[in-house]
Design a protein around this motif. Structure first.
Motif, PDB file in Angstrom:
ATOM      1  N   ALA C  16      34.414  27.156  59.433  1.00  0.00           N
ATOM      2  CA  ALA C  16      33.460  26.227  58.172  1.00  0.00           C
ATOM      3  C   ALA C  16      32.324  26.818  58.008  1.00  0.00           C
ATOM      4  CB  ALA C  16      33.382  24.827  59.153  1.00  0.00           C
ATOM      5  N   PHE C  17      31.457  27.426  58.871  1.00  0.00           N
ATOM      6  CA  PHE C  17      30.150  28.077  58.562  1.00  0.00           C
ATOM      7  C   PHE C  17      30.623  29.324  57.611  1.00  0.00           C
ATOM      8  CE2 PHE C  17      28.210  26.625  62.835  1.00  0.00           C
ATOM      9  CZ  PHE C  17      27.458  25.774  62.312  1.00  0.00           C
ATOM     10  N   GLN C  18      31.636  30.269  57.939  1.00  0.00           N
ATOM     11  CA  GLN C  18      32.036  31.247  57.090  1.00  0.00           C
ATOM     12  C   GLN C  18      32.361  30.716  55.666  1.00  0.00           C
ATOM     13  OE1 GLN C  18      35.846  32.972  57.736  1.00  0.00           O
ATOM     14  NE2 GLN C  18      34.883  35.109  57.515  1.00  0.00           N
ATOM     15  N   GLN C  19      33.067  29.603  55.418  1.00  0.00           N
ATOM     16  CA  GLN C  19      33.459  28.945  54.220  1.00  0.00           C
ATOM     17  C   GLN C  19      31.778  28.967  53.370  1.00  0.00           C
ATOM     18  OE1 GLN C  19      36.993  29.393  53.904  1.00  0.00           O
ATOM     19  NE2 GLN C  19      36.558  27.579  52.389  1.00  0.00           N
ATOM     20  N   CYS C  20      31.011  28.092  54.093  1.00  0.00           N
ATOM     21  CA  CYS C  20      29.814  27.857  53.533  1.00  0.00           C
ATOM     22  C   CYS C  20      29.127  29.170  52.971  1.00  0.00           C
ATOM     23  CB  CYS C  20      28.806  27.157  54.222  1.00  0.00           C
ATOM     24  SG  CYS C  20      29.585  25.271  54.682  1.00  0.00           S
ATOM     25  N   HIS C  21      28.907  29.802  54.241  1.00  0.00           N
ATOM     26  CA  HIS C  21      28.389  31.312  53.936  1.00  0.00           C
ATOM     27  C   HIS C  21      29.071  31.808  52.287  1.00  0.00           C
ATOM     28  CE1 HIS C  21      26.526  35.150  54.512  1.00  0.00           C
ATOM     29  NE2 HIS C  21      28.001  35.801  54.887  1.00  0.00           N
ATOM     30  N   PHE C  88      37.909  36.942  61.071  1.00  0.00           N
ATOM     31  CA  PHE C  88      37.535  38.367  60.787  1.00  0.00           C
ATOM     32  C   PHE C  88      38.479  38.965  59.340  1.00  0.00           C
ATOM     33  CE2 PHE C  88      39.027  42.716  61.475  1.00  0.00           C
ATOM     34  CZ  PHE C  88      37.884  43.388  61.410  1.00  0.00           C
ATOM     35  N   ALA C  89      39.675  38.637  59.308  1.00  0.00           N
ATOM     36  CA  ALA C  89      40.318  39.182  58.108  1.00  0.00           C
ATOM     37  C   ALA C  89      39.553  38.548  57.023  1.00  0.00           C
ATOM     38  CB  ALA C  89      41.647  38.614  58.126  1.00  0.00           C
ATOM     39  N   ARG C  90      39.264  37.232  56.985  1.00  0.00           N
ATOM     40  CA  ARG C  90      38.454  36.897  55.643  1.00  0.00           C
ATOM     41  C   ARG C  90      37.290  37.562  55.561  1.00  0.00           C
ATOM     42  NH1 ARG C  90      41.278  34.621  51.726  1.00  0.00           N
ATOM     43  NH2 ARG C  90      43.146  33.499  52.683  1.00  0.00           N
ATOM     44  N   TYR C  91      36.584  37.679  56.184  1.00  0.00           N
ATOM     45  CA  TYR C  91      35.534  38.752  56.426  1.00  0.00           C
ATOM     46  C   TYR C  91      35.743  40.070  55.544  1.00  0.00           C
ATOM     47  CZ  TYR C  91      31.558  41.716  57.492  1.00  0.00           C
ATOM     48  OH  TYR C  91      30.423  42.535  57.483  1.00  0.00           O
ATOM     49  N   LYS C  92      36.666  40.584  56.130  1.00  0.00           N
ATOM     50  CA  LYS C  92      37.117  42.022  55.451  1.00  0.00           C
ATOM     51  C   LYS C  92      37.590  41.614  54.090  1.00  0.00           C
ATOM     52  CE  LYS C  92      38.451  45.549  57.291  1.00  0.00           C
ATOM     53  NZ  LYS C  92      37.952  46.798  57.153  1.00  0.00           N
ATOM     54  N   TYR C  93      38.552  40.565  53.991  1.00  0.00           N
ATOM     55  CA  TYR C  93      38.771  40.244  52.538  1.00  0.00           C
ATOM     56  C   TYR C  93      37.789  40.225  51.692  1.00  0.00           C
ATOM     57  CZ  TYR C  93      41.038  37.430  48.802  1.00  0.00           C
ATOM     58  OH  TYR C  93      41.391  37.014  47.526  1.00  0.00           O
ATOM     59  N   PHE C  94      37.187  39.252  51.866  1.00  0.00           N
ATOM     60  CA  PHE C  94      35.949  38.857  51.046  1.00  0.00           C
ATOM     61  C   PHE C  94      34.955  40.122  50.498  1.00  0.00           C
ATOM     62  CE2 PHE C  94      31.879  37.039  49.508  1.00  0.00           C
ATOM     63  CZ  PHE C  94      32.088  36.139  49.009  1.00  0.00           C
ATOM     64  N   HIS C  95      34.573  40.789  51.570  1.00  0.00           N
ATOM     65  CA  HIS C  95      33.377  41.876  51.504  1.00  0.00           C
ATOM     66  C   HIS C  95      34.137  42.980  50.699  1.00  0.00           C
ATOM     67  CE1 HIS C  95      29.891  39.895  52.726  1.00  0.00           C
ATOM     68  NE2 HIS C  95      30.971  39.419  53.819  1.00  0.00           N
TER      69      HIS C  95
END
Lengths: 147, 147, 147
Positions: C16-21, C88-95
Motif C-alpha cells: 500500500a505504501f508502494q502504491q502511494c509512492h 520488488f517486481a513492481r519496483y523494477k517494472y515502474f522504474h
C-alpha cells in the motif's frame, strides 16, 4: 478459521483470475490493432476493449468489499451465488463492449443489480450485527426461529 | 467472528457506496456534456469529474488495506473514525475537483493526512504484533498498564 | 486473531505504501513536465510514468486477493515471500517503464510469474479446504505426514 470462508475465497479467486484475463485481452487487442504502450487510444475496437477493462477495474474493490461483508455479516452462500452472478455479468459486459458500445448494456445493468443486492444485504447484516452487539437484540435469530 | 469488525465493515461499506456514487456522477456528466463511451475526453468539467473519480479509484484499495490493518492491529474505533474522515475528504475532493482544478486541493491534502495516519498506526500495530509474537514483548499492554 | 496474519498484513501495508509512492512519483512527473491536471497526456516520459502507475493500480486488488487467499488457505510464509517478490517486481517494472517502454518488460514478466504462483497455490489451498470441509479428506495433512 480460513475454512469458514472457503466459498467467498473461491469466488474472489475466480474474479481475480477474470481481472487478469481481461488485462490479457487488452494486451492482445494492443497487438491486433498495433497500439503500442503507453498509448491508450487508437482503433475503436481497442478503445472499447480498454474502456471495458478499466470499468471492471474501477468496480472491482467495491465488489470485493460488498461480497465479503455480505458473506460475513449476512449469509455466505447467498453472497457466493451473487458473486458468481457478478463474474458472469462482467463476462457479458466485457465481451459485449468489445463488440459494440451498446453491447455492454445487458452486462452493465446486471452488474448494477448484483452490486445493489450485495450492498443492501451487507447493510442489513451490519445493522443486525450492531443491534446484536450494542442492544443484544438478535433479529436474525428471531426471524430464523419464526421460519 | 464477524461481529468483532462491525465498525470497520460499516465504514468499508459506506466507502464502497461512495465509489459507486462517484461512478454514477461520471455517467451523469457524460450525459450532460454528451461524451459518449468509450471516449474519456471532452468538456473540461467532464474531464475533471472523470479524473476525480479515477483518483478515488487509484487510492481505494490502499485505503481499505490501511483501514483494516489499523483496525485489526491497532484500534478499531480509531481506524473507523479515520475511515469516516477519509470518506468525507473524498467527498470534498470530488466535488471540489468538479468545480475547478484548484478546488480539489483541500480534500486532497486531508486525504493524504488521513492515509498517512492510518499507515503509521497500522505500522505501529504490526511492529507491536511482531514483538509480541516473536519476542513475547507486549509493549502495548505495558503502555496501557502505565496509563 | 490479528496476530495470525501479521506477515500478510506487513506485506500488504508495504504494498500500500508502494502504491502511494507511485502516485507521488506521477505527481512529481506532472510538475517536471508541466502536465497540469486533469490532463494525462504530454511528454512521453510523463505518459510512461502515468501508464506504469495505472498498470500497478489495475493489478493491485487482484494481487491482494491472491496474496491473502494463498496466505490463509495454503501457507502464510510462502505467500509473504511471494508478496515481497511482487513488490520488488513492481519496483523494477515502474522504474523500468519510466526509463523506456522496453524497460518495463523484466519487471512485468516477474509480476506475472509471481501472480500465477500465488493464484495456483491459492487454488490448491481452496480445493484442499473444500475436500476437507465436504469430504473430510485432509490431503495436506497426509502429505505433510509423508514428508
Amino acid at each position: 478459521m480460513a475454512g469458514d470462508f472457503t466459498l467467498l475465497a473461491a469466488v474472489s479467486l475466480l474474479s481475480a483470475f477474470q481481472q487478469c484475463h481481461f488485462a490479457r485481452l487488452v494486451g492482445k487487442s494492443r497487438m491486433k490493432h498495433k497500439v503500442m504502450p503507453p498509448a491508450v487510444t487508437g482503433a475503436p475496437e481497442f478503445e472499447r476493449t480498454f474502456r471495458a477493462q478499466q470499468n471492471c477495474v474501477e468496480f472491482y474493490p467495491a465488489f470485493l468489499t460488498v461480497l465479503w461483508i455480505t458473506g460475513c455479516f449476512f449469509n455466505q452462500e447467498i453472497a457466493a451465488i451473487l458473486g458468481l452472478l457478478y463474474v458472469f455479468a462482467r463476462y457479458k459486459y466485457f465481451h459485449g463492449y468489445v463488440q459494440s458500445v451498446k453491447g455492454r448494456l445487458t452486462g452493465f445493468y446486471l452488474n448494477l443489480i448484483v452490486l445493489a443486492c450485495l450492498g443492501i444485504l451487507g447493510a442489513v447484516g451490519i445493522v443486525n450485527s450492531f443491534l446484536d452487539e450494542y442492544l443484544h437484540f438478535r433479529i436474525m435469530k428471531k426471524l430464523s426461529k419464526l421460519i
